[in-house]
Design a protein around this motif. Structure first.
Motif, PDB file in Angstrom:
ATOM      1  N   ILE A  19      37.869  33.948  29.621  1.00 53.70           N
ATOM      2  CA  ILE A  19      38.048  35.074  30.541  1.00 53.70           C
ATOM      3  C   ILE A  19      37.210  34.896  31.801  1.00 53.70           C
ATOM      4  O   ILE A  19      37.696  35.112  32.922  1.00 53.70           O
ATOM      5  CB  ILE A  19      37.688  36.401  29.852  1.00 53.70           C
ATOM      6  CG1 ILE A  19      38.564  36.619  28.619  1.00 53.70           C
ATOM      7  CG2 ILE A  19      37.808  37.563  30.827  1.00 53.70           C
ATOM      8  CD1 ILE A  19      40.049  36.646  28.900  1.00 53.70           C
ATOM      9  N   GLU A  20      35.984  34.490  31.645  1.00 49.49           N
ATOM     10  CA  GLU A  20      35.063  34.398  32.783  1.00 49.49           C
ATOM     11  C   GLU A  20      35.398  33.217  33.699  1.00 49.49           C
ATOM     12  O   GLU A  20      35.744  33.404  34.875  1.00 49.49           O
ATOM     13  CB  GLU A  20      33.627  34.259  32.279  1.00 49.49           C
ATOM     14  CG  GLU A  20      32.605  34.071  33.390  1.00 49.49           C
ATOM     15  CD  GLU A  20      31.301  33.495  32.864  1.00 49.49           C
ATOM     16  OE1 GLU A  20      30.342  33.454  33.652  1.00 49.49           O
ATOM     17  OE2 GLU A  20      31.242  33.081  31.693  1.00 49.49           O
ATOM     18  N   PHE A  21      35.284  32.003  33.156  1.00 52.02           N
ATOM     19  CA  PHE A  21      35.432  30.806  33.978  1.00 52.02           C
ATOM     20  C   PHE A  21      36.868  30.528  34.399  1.00 52.02           C
ATOM     21  O   PHE A  21      37.119  30.104  35.527  1.00 52.02           O
ATOM     22  CB  PHE A  21      34.912  29.581  33.222  1.00 52.02           C
ATOM     23  CG  PHE A  21      33.420  29.583  33.016  1.00 52.02           C
ATOM     24  CD1 PHE A  21      32.572  30.245  33.883  1.00 52.02           C
ATOM     25  CD2 PHE A  21      32.854  28.901  31.945  1.00 52.02           C
ATOM     26  CE1 PHE A  21      31.202  30.246  33.712  1.00 52.02           C
ATOM     27  CE2 PHE A  21      31.486  28.888  31.751  1.00 52.02           C
ATOM     28  CZ  PHE A  21      30.656  29.557  32.628  1.00 52.02           C
ATOM     29  N   TYR A  22      37.791  30.737  33.495  1.00 52.79           N
ATOM     30  CA  TYR A  22      39.161  30.268  33.724  1.00 52.79           C
ATOM     31  C   TYR A  22      40.136  31.387  34.073  1.00 52.79           C
ATOM     32  O   TYR A  22      41.307  31.119  34.320  1.00 52.79           O
ATOM     33  CB  TYR A  22      39.640  29.498  32.495  1.00 52.79           C
ATOM     34  CG  TYR A  22      38.685  28.406  32.106  1.00 52.79           C
ATOM     35  CD1 TYR A  22      38.567  27.253  32.883  1.00 52.79           C
ATOM     36  CD2 TYR A  22      37.847  28.539  30.995  1.00 52.79           C
ATOM     37  CE1 TYR A  22      37.665  26.253  32.557  1.00 52.79           C
ATOM     38  CE2 TYR A  22      36.940  27.539  30.660  1.00 52.79           C
ATOM     39  CZ  TYR A  22      36.844  26.408  31.437  1.00 52.79           C
ATOM     40  OH  TYR A  22      35.946  25.424  31.118  1.00 52.79           O
ATOM     41  N   MET A  23      39.650  32.620  34.128  1.00 45.47           N
ATOM     42  CA  MET A  23      40.486  33.727  34.583  1.00 45.47           C
ATOM     43  C   MET A  23      39.871  34.425  35.785  1.00 45.47           C
ATOM     44  O   MET A  23      40.447  34.433  36.881  1.00 45.47           O
ATOM     45  CB  MET A  23      40.723  34.754  33.461  1.00 45.47           C
ATOM     46  CG  MET A  23      41.565  35.947  33.897  1.00 45.47           C
ATOM     47  SD  MET A  23      41.758  37.220  32.617  1.00 45.47           S
ATOM     48  CE  MET A  23      42.878  36.383  31.506  1.00 45.47           C
ATOM     49  N   SER A  24      38.683  35.015  35.609  1.00 44.28           N
ATOM     50  CA  SER A  24      38.133  35.859  36.674  1.00 44.28           C
ATOM     51  C   SER A  24      37.706  35.053  37.896  1.00 44.28           C
ATOM     52  O   SER A  24      37.887  35.509  39.034  1.00 44.28           O
ATOM     53  CB  SER A  24      36.949  36.674  36.134  1.00 44.28           C
ATOM     54  OG  SER A  24      35.855  35.843  35.795  1.00 44.28           O
ATOM     55  N   TYR A  25      37.145  33.843  37.706  1.00 42.19           N
ATOM     56  CA  TYR A  25      36.739  33.035  38.855  1.00 42.19           C
ATOM     57  C   TYR A  25      37.948  32.559  39.664  1.00 42.19           C
ATOM     58  O   TYR A  25      37.962  32.678  40.898  1.00 42.19           O
ATOM     59  CB  TYR A  25      35.890  31.845  38.419  1.00 42.19           C
ATOM     60  CG  TYR A  25      34.511  32.195  37.913  1.00 42.19           C
ATOM     61  CD1 TYR A  25      34.083  33.517  37.805  1.00 42.19           C
ATOM     62  CD2 TYR A  25      33.612  31.207  37.533  1.00 42.19           C
ATOM     63  CE1 TYR A  25      32.818  33.835  37.337  1.00 42.19           C
ATOM     64  CE2 TYR A  25      32.338  31.510  37.069  1.00 42.19           C
ATOM     65  CZ  TYR A  25      31.940  32.830  36.971  1.00 42.19           C
ATOM     66  OH  TYR A  25      30.691  33.133  36.506  1.00 42.19           O
ATOM     67  N   PRO A  26      38.982  32.000  39.020  1.00 42.49           N
ATOM     68  CA  PRO A  26      40.170  31.627  39.804  1.00 42.49           C
ATOM     69  C   PRO A  26      40.846  32.810  40.483  1.00 42.49           C
ATOM     70  O   PRO A  26      41.386  32.665  41.588  1.00 42.49           O
ATOM     71  CB  PRO A  26      41.094  30.985  38.761  1.00 42.49           C
ATOM     72  CG  PRO A  26      40.175  30.466  37.713  1.00 42.49           C
ATOM     73  CD  PRO A  26      39.065  31.483  37.640  1.00 42.49           C
ATOM     74  N   ILE A  27      40.832  33.988  39.843  1.00 44.30           N
ATOM     75  CA  ILE A  27      41.487  35.141  40.460  1.00 44.30           C
ATOM     76  C   ILE A  27      40.793  35.519  41.767  1.00 44.30           C
ATOM     77  O   ILE A  27      41.453  35.750  42.791  1.00 44.30           O
ATOM     78  CB  ILE A  27      41.525  36.336  39.484  1.00 44.30           C
ATOM     79  CG1 ILE A  27      42.607  36.108  38.420  1.00 44.30           C
ATOM     80  CG2 ILE A  27      41.795  37.646  40.226  1.00 44.30           C
ATOM     81  CD1 ILE A  27      42.683  37.186  37.368  1.00 44.30           C
ATOM     82  N   TYR A  28      39.463  35.589  41.776  1.00 42.13           N
ATOM     83  CA  TYR A  28      38.809  35.937  43.038  1.00 42.13           C
ATOM     84  C   TYR A  28      38.962  34.811  44.058  1.00 42.13           C
ATOM     85  O   TYR A  28      38.983  35.052  45.267  1.00 42.13           O
ATOM     86  CB  TYR A  28      37.355  36.374  42.854  1.00 42.13           C
ATOM     87  CG  TYR A  28      36.319  35.328  42.532  1.00 42.13           C
ATOM     88  CD1 TYR A  28      36.073  34.239  43.358  1.00 42.13           C
ATOM     89  CD2 TYR A  28      35.506  35.467  41.405  1.00 42.13           C
ATOM     90  CE1 TYR A  28      35.084  33.308  43.077  1.00 42.13           C
ATOM     91  CE2 TYR A  28      34.512  34.545  41.102  1.00 42.13           C
ATOM     92  CZ  TYR A  28      34.308  33.456  41.937  1.00 42.13           C
ATOM     93  OH  TYR A  28      33.331  32.540  41.660  1.00 42.13           O
ATOM     94  N   SER A  29      39.108  33.568  43.580  1.00 35.79           N
ATOM     95  CA  SER A  29      39.327  32.455  44.508  1.00 35.79           C
ATOM     96  C   SER A  29      40.704  32.552  45.155  1.00 35.79           C
ATOM     97  O   SER A  29      40.862  32.262  46.347  1.00 35.79           O
ATOM     98  CB  SER A  29      39.185  31.115  43.768  1.00 35.79           C
ATOM     99  OG  SER A  29      37.871  30.950  43.279  1.00 35.79           O
ATOM    100  N   VAL A  30      41.712  32.953  44.392  1.00 33.48           N
ATOM    101  CA  VAL A  30      43.052  33.129  44.939  1.00 33.48           C
ATOM    102  C   VAL A  30      43.048  34.241  45.992  1.00 33.48           C
ATOM    103  O   VAL A  30      43.665  34.110  47.061  1.00 33.48           O
ATOM    104  CB  VAL A  30      44.063  33.443  43.816  1.00 33.48           C
ATOM    105  CG1 VAL A  30      45.400  33.894  44.411  1.00 33.48           C
ATOM    106  CG2 VAL A  30      44.270  32.228  42.923  1.00 33.48           C
ATOM    107  N   ILE A  31      42.344  35.329  45.712  1.00 33.56           N
ATOM    108  CA  ILE A  31      42.260  36.425  46.687  1.00 33.56           C
ATOM    109  C   ILE A  31      41.535  35.965  47.945  1.00 33.56           C
ATOM    110  O   ILE A  31      41.907  36.329  49.068  1.00 33.56           O
ATOM    111  CB  ILE A  31      41.556  37.644  46.057  1.00 33.56           C
ATOM    112  CG1 ILE A  31      42.388  38.183  44.891  1.00 33.56           C
ATOM    113  CG2 ILE A  31      41.328  38.742  47.098  1.00 33.56           C
ATOM    114  CD1 ILE A  31      41.716  39.276  44.103  1.00 33.56           C
ATOM    115  N   ALA A  32      40.512  35.129  47.779  1.00 31.21           N
ATOM    116  CA  ALA A  32      39.804  34.581  48.936  1.00 31.21           C
ATOM    117  C   ALA A  32      40.727  33.711  49.773  1.00 31.21           C
ATOM    118  O   ALA A  32      40.689  33.755  51.017  1.00 31.21           O
ATOM    119  CB  ALA A  32      38.591  33.778  48.484  1.00 31.21           C
ATOM    120  N   VAL A  33      41.572  32.921  49.115  1.00 31.09           N
ATOM    121  CA  VAL A  33      42.558  32.104  49.833  1.00 31.09           C
ATOM    122  C   VAL A  33      43.485  32.999  50.646  1.00 31.09           C
ATOM    123  O   VAL A  33      43.776  32.724  51.815  1.00 31.09           O
ATOM    124  CB  VAL A  33      43.371  31.248  48.838  1.00 31.09           C
ATOM    125  CG1 VAL A  33      44.618  30.663  49.512  1.00 31.09           C
ATOM    126  CG2 VAL A  33      42.510  30.125  48.283  1.00 31.09           C
ATOM    127  N   GLY A  34      43.929  34.112  50.037  1.00 27.22           N
ATOM    128  CA  GLY A  34      44.799  35.038  50.750  1.00 27.22           C
ATOM    129  C   GLY A  34      44.143  35.630  51.976  1.00 27.22           C
ATOM    130  O   GLY A  34      44.734  35.667  53.064  1.00 27.22           O
TER     131      GLY A  34
END
Length: 256
Positions: A148-163
């Motif tokens: 949940i932490e490394f492979y879900m929540s971190y990529p999700i905030y990274s995707v939002i940062a890309v946006g």
């Protein structure tokens, strides 16, 4: 298609609302609602099926999430960046001040949703991970907490940062002229926590360490995580452009 055309027409005519926070509230509701469901899932299946990585139920309830979320996040990030780039504004000479102001407000909304995502990933689930590993002895790097932490929540905030980054780069004249160092720090810094996960797992595999946040092995998380504070530089750049659009008279009215 018609709604998209109507939106574009209103923007061109300068009649679209400058401040419309509906998108931000929807984003926050979806993000927080999703993570609430995730937290309940952890509570139910973390103890029931997450203590033995060799058990069949671990594969069913946890590894299936891992193998699903990683490609989805990768596709989402590439797709979002590609969409924003494909639909970018190619000629800013005809951009009306009202429309530019509206886009600046939208960019602020991107940052607000990103801040919420950073909280869930770099604060809530990260603190939870330390508690989990001080309570449960791990027998795999892919623990329920890490999935949940490394492979879900971190990529999700990274995707939002890309946006947020690509929206600014493709919609705002100021950011289209080059690369904002502050925004690069905000977008790339916290993302670099994900590669740092490899060092973290290597260290925990070869060294028997307590799960202390002050351990040198965890310093990389702090270093890259605090780069999110570059958002203050981004906000200053946005405010500078707002001041340019409303002029000295508008600033004086706001400060009276």
């Amino acid at each position: 298609m018609s709604s998209t055309t109507d939106t574009a027409a209103r923007a061109a005519a300068g009649t679209e609302a400058v401040v419309d926070l509906k998108g931000m509230w929807i984003g926050l509701a979806v993000l927080n609602g999703f993570y609430l469901v995730v937290r309940i899932y952890e509570q139910v299946f973390g103890w029931r099926a997450g203590l033995d990585s060799f058990a069949p139920e671990f594969q069913t309830y946890w590894m299936s999430i891992l193998w699903t979320e990683i490609p989805l996040e990768l596709i989402s990030g590439i797709g979002l960046a590609g969409f924003l780039w494909k639909t970018r504004t190619r000629d800013f000479s005809n951009l009306a001040p009202r429309e530019e102001m509206r886009r600046l407000v939208v960019e602020v909304q991107w940052l607000v949703v990103y801040a919420a995502a950073i909280y869930w990933g770099a604060s809530f689930f990260t603190e939870q991970d330390g508690t989990w590993h001080m309570t449960v002895i791990r027998d795999t790097d892919f623990t329920p907490s890490h999935i949940i932490e490394f492979y879900m929540s971190y990529p999700i905030y990274s995707v939002i940062a890309v946006g947020g980054f690509f929206y600014a780069k493709t919609r705002l004249p100021y950011f289209s002229k080059g690369y904002s160092v502050a925004y690069l720090i905000v977008a790339i810094g916290p993302f670099m926590i994900i590669p740092n996960v490899g060092l973290n797992e290597w260290g925990h595999t070869f060294w028997f360490m307590e799960e202390l946040f002050v351990a040198p092995l965890h310093w990389g998380f702090v270093f890259f995580g605090w780069m999110a504070l570059g958002v203050f530089g981004v906000v200053l750049q946005l405010l500078m452009n707002i001041q340019r659009l409303i002029g000295k008279e508008g600033v004086a009215l706001l400060t009276e």
